[in-house]
Write a protein that holds these residues in place. Structure first.
Motif, PDB file in Angstrom:
ATOM      1  N   LEU A 258      42.269  38.543 -64.666  1.00  0.00           N
ATOM      2  CA  LEU A 258      42.174  38.592 -62.944  1.00  0.00           C
ATOM      3  C   LEU A 258      42.605  39.646 -62.364  1.00  0.00           C
TER       4      LEU A 258
ATOM      5  N   GLY B  75      41.039  43.021 -63.101  1.00  0.00           N
ATOM      6  CA  GLY B  75      39.564  43.255 -62.760  1.00  0.00           C
ATOM      7  C   GLY B  75      39.762  43.339 -61.300  1.00  0.00           C
ATOM      8  N   GLY B  76      40.458  42.726 -60.457  1.00  0.00           N
ATOM      9  CA  GLY B  76      40.540  42.900 -58.922  1.00  0.00           C
ATOM     10  C   GLY B  76      41.059  44.302 -58.753  1.00  0.00           C
TER      11      GLY B  76
ATOM     12  N   LEU C 109      38.335  47.179 -59.090  1.00  0.00           N
ATOM     13  CA  LEU C 109      37.229  47.367 -58.149  1.00  0.00           C
ATOM     14  C   LEU C 109      37.889  47.557 -57.068  1.00  0.00           C
ATOM     15  N   LEU C 110      39.100  46.884 -56.577  1.00  0.00           N
ATOM     16  CA  LEU C 110      39.642  47.315 -55.196  1.00  0.00           C
ATOM     17  C   LEU C 110      40.066  48.909 -55.377  1.00  0.00           C
TER      18      LEU C 110
ATOM     19  N   PHE D 117      38.199  51.168 -56.667  1.00  0.00           N
ATOM     20  CA  PHE D 117      37.227  52.145 -56.348  1.00  0.00           C
ATOM     21  C   PHE D 117      36.798  51.748 -54.602  1.00  0.00           C
TER      22      PHE D 117
ATOM     23  N   TRP E 114      35.979  37.589 -65.063  1.00  0.00           N
ATOM     24  CA  TRP E 114      37.477  37.995 -64.518  1.00  0.00           C
ATOM     25  C   TRP E 114      37.316  39.086 -63.482  1.00  0.00           C
ATOM     26  N   MET E 115      36.618  39.955 -63.658  1.00  0.00           N
ATOM     27  CA  MET E 115      36.529  41.197 -62.487  1.00  0.00           C
ATOM     28  C   MET E 115      36.025  40.858 -61.309  1.00  0.00           C
TER      29      MET E 115
ATOM     30  N   TRP F 264      35.844  37.442 -59.992  1.00  0.00           N
ATOM     31  CA  TRP F 264      36.609  36.537 -59.447  1.00  0.00           C
ATOM     32  C   TRP F 264      38.113  37.421 -59.012  1.00  0.00           C
ATOM     33  N   GLY F 265      38.688  38.195 -59.649  1.00  0.00           N
ATOM     34  CA  GLY F 265      39.627  39.001 -59.457  1.00  0.00           C
ATOM     35  C   GLY F 265      39.529  39.739 -58.036  1.00  0.00           C
ATOM     36  N   ALA F 266      38.439  40.533 -57.991  1.00  0.00           N
ATOM     37  CA  ALA F 266      38.196  41.171 -56.860  1.00  0.00           C
ATOM     38  C   ALA F 266      37.844  40.271 -55.348  1.00  0.00           C
TER      39      ALA F 266
ATOM     40  N   SER G  46      27.565  48.641 -55.320  1.00  0.00           N
ATOM     41  CA  SER G  46      27.999  49.875 -55.786  1.00  0.00           C
ATOM     42  C   SER G  46      29.439  49.188 -56.940  1.00  0.00           C
ATOM     43  N   VAL G  47      30.081  48.278 -56.200  1.00  0.00           N
ATOM     44  CA  VAL G  47      31.125  47.655 -56.995  1.00  0.00           C
ATOM     45  C   VAL G  47      30.462  46.788 -58.069  1.00  0.00           C
TER      46      VAL G  47
ATOM     47  N   LEU H 277      29.669  49.245 -60.732  1.00  0.00           N
ATOM     48  CA  LEU H 277      30.602  49.732 -61.555  1.00  0.00           C
ATOM     49  C   LEU H 277      30.857  48.412 -62.639  1.00  0.00           C
ATOM     50  N   ALA H 278      31.277  47.166 -62.331  1.00  0.00           N
ATOM     51  CA  ALA H 278      31.535  46.185 -62.850  1.00  0.00           C
ATOM     52  C   ALA H 278      30.557  46.061 -63.893  1.00  0.00           C
TER      53      ALA H 278
ATOM     54  N   ILE I  31      31.337  48.698 -66.733  1.00  0.00           N
ATOM     55  CA  ILE I  31      32.696  48.318 -67.434  1.00  0.00           C
ATOM     56  C   ILE I  31      32.150  47.242 -68.369  1.00  0.00           C
TER      57      ILE I  31
END
Lengths: 138, 102
Positions: free
Chosen positions: A58, A61-62, A65-66, A68, B32-33, B35-37, B73-74, B77-78, B81
């Motif tokens: 988690l 991942g965050g 992306l943050l 970026f 995960w990516m 939800w984390g973001a 764009s995000v 990118l995800a 990945i």
């Protein structure tokens, strides 16, 4: 400005802890297997190391992306000193640090709180009996 | 808009993960990516709302377009990945089979 640095730091610590815990759990499981002989048929519950990896995933991942997003807004650059605010004088640095303390810390805390909730819910789900398949109507 | 787009991506990916329950597609890292973001951008949105109040919900058109572009764009990118992880881990052995094929 650089709020993602705080959850990023937490991600590094959590990943290291999860890797160590995974090794410990694997060693313990091997020792138990040697002492007990054949493995039992009991369902295997998710180990805490795997749950700790959920938190690491988690956070990573965050953070990716943050990072970026910060690159997009020009707040982070791919060369030294990486943070644009670091070149804009002490006022910008102070603003960046205050944002890290407020937004960054709250990001890390909220992700961790949600993960704790996930761990509690998953423990409850594991205790629940497996759903029975609906019998075909005659 | 970035938060909204990422939340939609997170919900859709999680729904697909639940329906398919296919470990070999490795949808987990993608969930995960997103939800984390989403959680982190939610915190960002809370702070922005505290500063702008109701104005937060009426952004300028230019800002909205820029944020939407960033959101897409995000997601791109995800997805990149995720594809890289999928091809490197190769749980179905497809890449290996292609490489070994004469």
């Amino acid at each position: 400005m650089a709020c993602f640095v705080v959850p990023g730091t937490e991600a590094i610590v959590v990943t290291a802890a999860a890797v160590l815990l995974k090794k410990y759990e694997q060693n313990r499981a091997q020792m138990k297997l040697h002492s007990d002989g054949a493995s039992t048929e009991a369902p295997v519950r998710t180990g805490f190391a795997r749950k700790l990896f959920w938190l690491a995933d988690l956070l990573w991942g965050g953070v990716i992306l943050l990072a970026f997003e910060h690159l997009w807004h020009g707040e982070v650059v791919p060369f030294f000193p990486f943070l644009t605010a670091a070149t804009e004088g002490p006022e910008a640095v102070s603003e960046m640090l205050s944002e890290m303390v407020s937004v960054g810390v709250l990001m890390a805390v909220l992700v961790t709180v949600i993960w704790v909730a996930m761990v509690l819910v998953s423990a409850a789900i594991e205790k629940r009996p497996a759903p029975q398949k609906a019998e075909a109507s005659v | 808009m970035t938060l909204l787009i990422t939340v939609f991506a997170a919900v859709i990916t999680t729904a697909i993960w639940y329906k398919k329950s296919d470990e070999k597609m490795m949808l987990g890292p993608l969930c995960w990516m997103f939800w984390g973001a989403s959680i982190m951008w939610l915190v960002d949105a809370i702070f922005e709302y505290a500063e702008l109040k109701a104005e937060y919900f009426t952004p300028a058109l230019e800002d909205m377009i820029n944020d939407s572009f960033l959101g897409l764009s995000v997601i791109a990118l995800a997805l990149i990945i995720w594809v890289v992880i999928l091809l490197i881990k190769d749980p179905r052995g497809t890449v290996r089979a292609k490489l070994l094929k004469k």
